[in-house]
Design a protein around this motif. Sequence first.
Motif, PDB file in Angstrom:
ATOM      1  N   ARG A  27       1.462 -13.512   6.973  1.00 22.09           N
ATOM      2  CA  ARG A  27       2.842 -13.133   7.280  1.00 22.09           C
ATOM      3  C   ARG A  27       3.355 -13.916   8.491  1.00 22.09           C
ATOM      4  NH1 ARG A  27       4.338  -9.738  11.472  1.00 22.09           N
ATOM      5  NH2 ARG A  27       6.357  -8.692  11.294  1.00 22.09           N
ATOM      6  N   GLY A  29       6.045 -13.590  11.039  1.00 18.53           N
ATOM      7  CA  GLY A  29       7.081 -12.746  11.635  1.00 18.53           C
ATOM      8  C   GLY A  29       8.023 -13.538  12.513  1.00 18.53           C
ATOM      9  N   ASP A  30       7.596 -14.760  12.897  1.00 18.90           N
ATOM     10  CA  ASP A  30       8.438 -15.668  13.692  1.00 18.90           C
ATOM     11  C   ASP A  30       9.310 -16.465  12.730  1.00 18.90           C
ATOM     12  OD1 ASP A  30       7.315 -14.895  16.116  1.00 18.90           O
ATOM     13  OD2 ASP A  30       5.687 -16.338  15.932  1.00 18.90           O
ATOM     14  N   ASP A  54       8.932 -12.610   6.638  1.00 21.53           N
ATOM     15  CA  ASP A  54       9.200 -11.182   6.636  1.00 21.53           C
ATOM     16  C   ASP A  54      10.668 -10.862   6.904  1.00 21.53           C
ATOM     17  OD1 ASP A  54       8.481  -8.571   6.231  1.00 21.53           O
ATOM     18  OD2 ASP A  54       7.029  -8.471   7.858  1.00 21.53           O
ATOM     19  N   GLU A 179      -0.130  -0.999   9.059  1.00 23.01           N
ATOM     20  CA  GLU A 179       1.130  -0.813   9.775  1.00 23.01           C
ATOM     21  C   GLU A 179       1.122   0.517  10.523  1.00 23.01           C
ATOM     22  OE1 GLU A 179       4.303  -1.297   6.970  1.00 23.01           O
ATOM     23  OE2 GLU A 179       4.401  -3.456   7.309  1.00 23.01           O
ATOM     24  N   TRP A 234      -2.423  -9.420   9.710  1.00 21.50           N
ATOM     25  CA  TRP A 234      -1.127  -8.764   9.872  1.00 21.50           C
ATOM     26  C   TRP A 234      -0.808  -8.592  11.363  1.00 21.50           C
ATOM     27  CZ3 TRP A 234       2.461  -8.259   6.350  1.00 21.50           C
ATOM     28  CH2 TRP A 234       3.535  -7.376   6.551  1.00 21.50           C
ATOM     29  N   TYR A 235       0.406  -8.873  11.761  1.00 19.91           N
ATOM     30  CA  TYR A 235       0.898  -8.869  13.145  1.00 19.91           C
ATOM     31  C   TYR A 235       0.332 -10.007  13.993  1.00 19.91           C
ATOM     32  CZ  TYR A 235       2.718  -4.147  12.233  1.00 19.91           C
ATOM     33  OH  TYR A 235       3.390  -3.069  11.722  1.00 19.91           O
ATOM     34  N   ARG A 237      -0.582 -14.111  15.044  1.00 17.69           N
ATOM     35  CA  ARG A 237       0.036 -15.429  15.044  1.00 17.69           C
ATOM     36  C   ARG A 237      -1.058 -16.488  14.974  1.00 17.69           C
ATOM     37  NH1 ARG A 237       4.591 -14.850  19.881  1.00 17.69           N
ATOM     38  NH2 ARG A 237       5.806 -13.158  18.896  1.00 17.69           N
TER      39      ARG A 237
END
Length: 355
Positions: A27, A29-30, A54, A179, A234-235, A237
């Motif tokens: 994922r 997120g950035d 996302d 999550e 997940w979450y 980088r």
Amino acid sequence: NNDIVLNLNPACKLADTSWIKPGKVFRSGDLKQDRVKAAIDFAAERGIRYVHMDAGWYGPEMKVSSDATTVSPDKDLDIPALCQYAESKGIGLMVYVNQRALVQQLDTLLPLYKKWGLKGIKFGFVQIGNQRWSTWLHDAVRKCGEYGLMVDIHDEYRPTGFSRTYPNLMTQEGIRGNEEMPDATHNTVLPYTRFLAGAADYTLCYFNGRVKNTKAHQLAMAAVYYSPLQFMFWYDRPEFYKGEEELEFWKAIPSVWDDSRALDGEIGEYIVQARRSGNDWFVGAMTNTEARTVTLTTDFLEPGKKYMLHLYEDDDKLNTRTKVRSTHKKIKAGDKLTLKLKASGGAALHFIPLK
């Protein structure tokens, strides 16, 4: 081995399924062009097949006015260019779209996303349960199949075996996953309950500091939890990864299997799950909030064969940030292994046949 629910559904209605390719997902997120490219580079280096952009790429997802046919003005994303860059690295790009946009724009989005080169959509905040929304959801999956797009349904939808009819429905949430940062007891209930219904997108975390369980517990999830689209890190980088040896387990492991065997366990206490891909076996062991010792007999391996075992276990004595010990040794089929699982811990094992 659980095909009862699947077989209650009609056979596959897609004439061509060759484009449906399972794999691991990272994922991003950035939501900036250079950061998505960095995510693509990370995925290519770590054996991950897809990168997922996302929520927020087309605007505030909860606003009915947000237009999922165009990038938000405050983002510098060029999605067709990102798809081409991803393709050059052997990576597919996927996007998240909230149901508010899907309901209004689905028939416009699908040909556009196919033109851009996207491989799939994660449906967000779907409504479930009643006839109207169940019908809408299944129709949406069918339409995605007609445009060569895979689907991951998030939030409260649970599998009903519809993926037999439209196998582009790869996975779904319908689970209290990472999550929510559940504890190890919850995690050792899931294999005996939710996963009986079908694949679940748990969104596996690794480096995030809110995780309540050990790193080896998290590693083992990739073998214990089944999801043809398996979201990992997940979450996290790309820069969080610092060459940790144990993450070779996540690099090597696939997301679909030729054979699966539950070796040992008790609901809410522990689980030992073995899965085979080709000639390799992957095993995940997870315990609840109590420490325990598990004896593993490797009689699932091919008799008479020798294997190289890569074993990853928690070790608080290590002066490393993840505190996972890596052990590599030769064993033969039928050997017994003793796994000492710390509270909320686990172990991950990769068996590679020796020539």
